[in-house]
Scaffold this motif. Structure first.
Motif, PDB file in Angstrom:
ATOM      1  N   ASP A  92      -2.847   8.612 -11.648  1.00  0.00           N
ATOM      2  CA  ASP A  92      -1.521   9.035 -12.118  1.00  0.00           C
ATOM      3  C   ASP A  92      -0.508   8.956 -10.981  1.00  0.00           C
ATOM      4  O   ASP A  92       0.481   9.676 -10.972  1.00  0.00           O
ATOM      5  N   ALA A  93      -0.757   8.033 -10.047  1.00  0.00           N
ATOM      6  CA  ALA A  93       0.147   7.898  -8.893  1.00  0.00           C
ATOM      7  C   ALA A  93       1.474   7.235  -9.265  1.00  0.00           C
ATOM      8  O   ALA A  93       2.381   7.193  -8.454  1.00  0.00           O
ATOM      9  N   GLN A  94       1.592   6.699 -10.458  1.00  0.00           N
ATOM     10  CA  GLN A  94       2.835   6.066 -10.876  1.00  0.00           C
ATOM     11  C   GLN A  94       3.143   6.460 -12.310  1.00  0.00           C
ATOM     12  O   GLN A  94       2.280   6.973 -13.020  1.00  0.00           O
ATOM     13  N   THR A  95       4.364   6.200 -12.746  1.00  0.00           N
ATOM     14  CA  THR A  95       4.674   6.333 -14.160  1.00  0.00           C
ATOM     15  C   THR A  95       4.791   4.944 -14.769  1.00  0.00           C
ATOM     16  O   THR A  95       4.497   3.940 -14.100  1.00  0.00           O
ATOM     17  N   CYS A  96       5.175   4.845 -16.027  1.00  0.00           N
ATOM     18  CA  CYS A  96       5.350   3.532 -16.656  1.00  0.00           C
ATOM     19  C   CYS A  96       6.565   3.605 -17.577  1.00  0.00           C
ATOM     20  O   CYS A  96       6.565   4.339 -18.569  1.00  0.00           O
ATOM     21  N   ARG A 229       1.639  -4.030   1.555  1.00  0.00           N
ATOM     22  CA  ARG A 229       1.636  -2.850   0.667  1.00  0.00           C
ATOM     23  C   ARG A 229       0.961  -1.651   1.332  1.00  0.00           C
ATOM     24  O   ARG A 229       1.489  -0.533   1.299  1.00  0.00           O
ATOM     25  N   LEU A 230      -0.194  -1.905   1.970  1.00  0.00           N
ATOM     26  CA  LEU A 230      -0.930  -0.795   2.593  1.00  0.00           C
ATOM     27  C   LEU A 230      -0.143  -0.213   3.765  1.00  0.00           C
ATOM     28  O   LEU A 230      -0.235   0.979   4.060  1.00  0.00           O
ATOM     29  N   THR A 231       0.644  -1.063   4.435  1.00  0.00           N
ATOM     30  CA  THR A 231       1.475  -0.583   5.546  1.00  0.00           C
ATOM     31  C   THR A 231       2.691   0.166   5.014  1.00  0.00           C
ATOM     32  O   THR A 231       3.111   1.178   5.582  1.00  0.00           O
ATOM     33  N   VAL A 241      -2.445   4.231   0.221  1.00  0.00           N
ATOM     34  CA  VAL A 241      -2.314   3.702  -1.147  1.00  0.00           C
ATOM     35  C   VAL A 241      -3.440   2.728  -1.515  1.00  0.00           C
ATOM     36  O   VAL A 241      -3.334   2.027  -2.521  1.00  0.00           O
ATOM     37  N   LEU A 242      -4.514   2.730  -0.705  1.00  0.00           N
ATOM     38  CA  LEU A 242      -5.592   1.760  -0.943  1.00  0.00           C
ATOM     39  C   LEU A 242      -6.058   1.758  -2.409  1.00  0.00           C
ATOM     40  O   LEU A 242      -6.216   0.701  -3.012  1.00  0.00           O
ATOM     41  N   THR A 243      -6.260   2.937  -2.988  1.00  0.00           N
ATOM     42  CA  THR A 243      -6.746   2.978  -4.380  1.00  0.00           C
ATOM     43  C   THR A 243      -5.627   3.297  -5.367  1.00  0.00           C
ATOM     44  O   THR A 243      -5.880   3.588  -6.527  1.00  0.00           O
ATOM     45  N   ARG A 264       8.666 -12.191  -8.578  1.00  0.00           N
ATOM     46  CA  ARG A 264       7.238 -12.205  -8.902  1.00  0.00           C
ATOM     47  C   ARG A 264       6.707 -10.870  -8.375  1.00  0.00           C
ATOM     48  O   ARG A 264       6.880 -10.555  -7.193  1.00  0.00           O
ATOM     49  N   ALA A 265       6.077 -10.061  -9.269  1.00  0.00           N
ATOM     50  CA  ALA A 265       5.677  -8.699  -8.913  1.00  0.00           C
ATOM     51  C   ALA A 265       4.164  -8.566  -8.836  1.00  0.00           C
ATOM     52  O   ALA A 265       3.468  -8.858  -9.817  1.00  0.00           O
ATOM     53  N   PHE A 266       3.676  -8.116  -7.692  1.00  0.00           N
ATOM     54  CA  PHE A 266       2.251  -7.808  -7.538  1.00  0.00           C
ATOM     55  C   PHE A 266       2.089  -6.334  -7.907  1.00  0.00           C
ATOM     56  O   PHE A 266       2.690  -5.466  -7.279  1.00  0.00           O
ATOM     57  N   ILE A 267       1.252  -6.042  -8.973  1.00  0.00           N
ATOM     58  CA  ILE A 267       1.259  -4.682  -9.536  1.00  0.00           C
ATOM     59  C   ILE A 267      -0.021  -3.872  -9.341  1.00  0.00           C
ATOM     60  O   ILE A 267      -0.307  -3.031 -10.213  1.00  0.00           O
ATOM     61  N   PRO A 268      -0.754  -3.808  -8.303  1.00  0.00           N
ATOM     62  CA  PRO A 268      -0.530  -4.610  -7.114  1.00  0.00           C
ATOM     63  C   PRO A 268      -1.526  -5.770  -6.982  1.00  0.00           C
ATOM     64  O   PRO A 268      -1.316  -6.630  -6.140  1.00  0.00           O
ATOM     65  N   HIS A 269      -2.598  -5.803  -7.819  1.00  0.00           N
ATOM     66  CA  HIS A 269      -3.601  -6.853  -7.568  1.00  0.00           C
ATOM     67  C   HIS A 269      -3.551  -7.959  -8.605  1.00  0.00           C
ATOM     68  O   HIS A 269      -4.174  -8.996  -8.433  1.00  0.00           O
ATOM     69  N   ARG A 270      -2.828  -7.718  -9.690  1.00  0.00           N
ATOM     70  CA  ARG A 270      -2.503  -8.795 -10.613  1.00  0.00           C
ATOM     71  C   ARG A 270      -1.006  -9.064 -10.460  1.00  0.00           C
ATOM     72  O   ARG A 270      -0.261  -8.212  -9.968  1.00  0.00           O
ATOM     73  N   VAL A 271      -0.591 -10.259 -10.898  1.00  0.00           N
ATOM     74  CA  VAL A 271       0.843 -10.570 -10.851  1.00  0.00           C
ATOM     75  C   VAL A 271       1.404 -10.346 -12.253  1.00  0.00           C
ATOM     76  O   VAL A 271       0.852 -10.859 -13.239  1.00  0.00           O
ATOM     77  N   HIS A 272       2.454  -9.541 -12.339  1.00  0.00           N
ATOM     78  CA  HIS A 272       3.033  -9.171 -13.643  1.00  0.00           C
ATOM     79  C   HIS A 272       3.455 -10.429 -14.396  1.00  0.00           C
ATOM     80  O   HIS A 272       4.027 -11.349 -13.807  1.00  0.00           O
ATOM     81  N   THR A 273       3.206 -10.431 -15.718  1.00  0.00           N
ATOM     82  CA  THR A 273       3.622 -11.574 -16.535  1.00  0.00           C
ATOM     83  C   THR A 273       5.114 -11.492 -16.872  1.00  0.00           C
ATOM     84  O   THR A 273       5.705 -12.462 -17.313  1.00  0.00           O
ATOM     85  N   SER A 274       5.703 -10.322 -16.684  1.00  0.00           N
ATOM     86  CA  SER A 274       7.171 -10.204 -16.775  1.00  0.00           C
ATOM     87  C   SER A 274       7.622  -9.244 -15.670  1.00  0.00           C
ATOM     88  O   SER A 274       7.488  -9.552 -14.492  1.00  0.00           O
ATOM     89  N   ILE A 275       8.103  -8.052 -16.047  1.00  0.00           N
ATOM     90  CA  ILE A 275       8.514  -7.054 -15.036  1.00  0.00           C
ATOM     91  C   ILE A 275       8.549  -5.701 -15.739  1.00  0.00           C
ATOM     92  O   ILE A 275       8.871  -5.627 -16.931  1.00  0.00           O
ATOM     93  N   GLY A 276       8.207  -4.633 -15.017  1.00  0.00           N
ATOM     94  CA  GLY A 276       8.292  -3.288 -15.590  1.00  0.00           C
ATOM     95  C   GLY A 276       9.749  -2.835 -15.698  1.00  0.00           C
ATOM     96  O   GLY A 276      10.626  -3.338 -14.985  1.00  0.00           O
ATOM     97  N   VAL A 277       9.976  -1.880 -16.585  1.00  0.00           N
ATOM     98  CA  VAL A 277      11.330  -1.341 -16.792  1.00  0.00           C
ATOM     99  C   VAL A 277      11.869  -0.720 -15.496  1.00  0.00           C
ATOM    100  O   VAL A 277      12.985  -1.012 -15.058  1.00  0.00           O
ATOM    101  N   LEU A 278      11.055   0.139 -14.908  1.00  0.00           N
ATOM    102  CA  LEU A 278      11.511   0.848 -13.708  1.00  0.00           C
ATOM    103  C   LEU A 278      11.449  -0.057 -12.485  1.00  0.00           C
ATOM    104  O   LEU A 278      12.209   0.117 -11.530  1.00  0.00           O
ATOM    105  N   MET A 279      10.560  -1.032 -12.529  1.00  0.00           N
ATOM    106  CA  MET A 279      10.539  -2.027 -11.445  1.00  0.00           C
ATOM    107  C   MET A 279      11.861  -2.787 -11.439  1.00  0.00           C
ATOM    108  O   MET A 279      12.453  -3.025 -10.380  1.00  0.00           O
TER     109      MET A 279
END
Ligand code: NQM
Length: 353
Positions: A92-96, A229-231, A241-243, A264-279
């Motif tokens: 639950d580290a993020q919202t959607c 990302r980890l940095t 943020v490793l997990t 192009r958005a890494f979310i973080p280990h797949r690349v988004h097919t579009s983009i999130g609302v808040l992104m």
């Protein structure tokens, strides 16, 4: 309720994502027990999620837990849970913001709030971030009306629009800097509802119009992005943020299709097919700040309406960014999405392995 009776559940599309919606009282309060149950509901860990509701992609392996709020300034509390596809992880580290488009309608469907007239206005607390949102959506006979004429890119057909207004509460730049050096790259670290890292695609050998699947096969690129990302995570106050699934990492390029900027958005280990609302809200806020990474390549609009380009087309977001009296940048966003009830019933969780 016993496992044999199943658990009350509604499957909804929210924007360009899909998830299982539950009333909070129908799932365990305890985070570990709830996570264990949701993994079995979604069929994780398994790359195909063959024995559960999940759709084998992070964008279709999402859960919303919704309740009436105790707070008189808010109608509904929305707790988002990302269920990993091929790992036994629920975060639950993020919202959607995409599933958020379905939350108000779900609350009306379940009788958590009553609604009258032609338009519902629901105040929603995003439990994950503490942000507040207001959702407006159509009603017919006191129930959500999903059909309509609005098309959003990434979703076939049309449906009724859901207006989402979010944010304003906290500074946009968690480090206080317009840009930082992160793992040797210039980056803007920004959070207008979703913590994101803005990078220049060209620095990573990316033109910016590659299909997501192609980028996912480039292991050197994925490793470099993950290193950034980890940095960036601890610099943004997110800890290790490793997990975690945040921050999201954006490779920005000049716009190609009349929008503000290419993404192009890494979310973080797949690349988004579009983009999130808040992104999209975070990217728009970022490139509108002078000297932020990506501002130099963006075609900024004359209005507050930003069309952010992504692999599936463009997403429009209305973003207002201003400087508070303490000098910090603040932002709000309004997006129009669509949402739809797909299925309502009981879900039967896979037995424990
Ligand atoms: O940024 C994907 C999505 C999202 C998040 C993700 C989202 C948003 O597209 O508002 O909606 O978090 O990986 O659903």
């Amino acid at each position: 309720m016993t496992a044999d009776e199943g658990i009350r559940c509604m499957l909804m599309r929210g924007g360009t994502s899909k998830g299982a919606f539950f009333v909070a009282g129908d799932v365990p309060d305890d985070a570990a027990e709830r996570a264990e149950l949701l993994l079995r509901v979604m069929g994780s860990p398994d790359p195909r999620q063959i024995d559960g509701l999940g759709g084998a992609h992070p964008l279709t392996s999402k859960v919303a837990v919704v309740s009436a709020s105790d707070d008189s300034d808010v109608d509904i509390d929305y707790h988002f849970l990302q269920v990993a596809v091929d790992a036994p992880v629920v975060s639950d580290a993020q919202t959607c913001g995409n599933l958020l488009a379905g939350v108000g309608a779900f609350a009306v469907e379940r009788g958590l709030i009553s609604a009258h007239g032609e338009l519902a206005t629901v105040r929603i607390r995003l439990i994950n971030t503490g942000d507040l949102a207001t959702a407006r959506f159509r009603l017919r006979d006191g129930m959500p009306h999903y059909d309509g004429e609005l098309a959003i890119e990434g979703v076939p057909g049309t449906a009724a629009g859901v207006e989402l207004r979010i944010g304003g509460g906290r500074p946009l730049l968690p480090t206080g800097n317009t840009s930082d050096t992160v793992a040797g790259h210039s980056a803007t670290l920004i959070d207008n509802g979703m913590p994101v890292v803005l990078l220049r695609a060209a620095e990573f050998g990316v033109a910016g119009d590659e299909p997501p699947a192609e980028l996912e096969t480039r292991s050197d690129l994925c490793d470099s992005v993950e290193h950034v990302r980890l940095t960036a995570g601890p610099m943004m106050g997110l800890g290790d943020v490793l997990t975690q699934t945040v921050p999201k990492v954006f490779l920005l390029s000049p716009p190609r299709n009349g929008g503000v900027v290419g993404t192009r958005a890494f979310i973080p280990h797949r690349v988004h097919t579009s983009i999130g609302v808040l992104m999209a809200a975070s990217v728009a806020a970022g490139v509108s700040i002078p000297e932020a990474v990506g501002s130099e390549m963006s075609q900024l609009p004359d209005s507050t309406e930003y069309d952010i380009e992504h692999p599936g087309g463009k997403s429009s977001v209305n973003v207002e960014v201003s400087r508070a009296s303490d000098g910090s940048w603040r932002g709000t966003s309004t997006s129009i999405r669509t949402a739809r009830k797909i299925f309502d019933g009981r879900v039967f969780a896979r037995p424990r392995l």
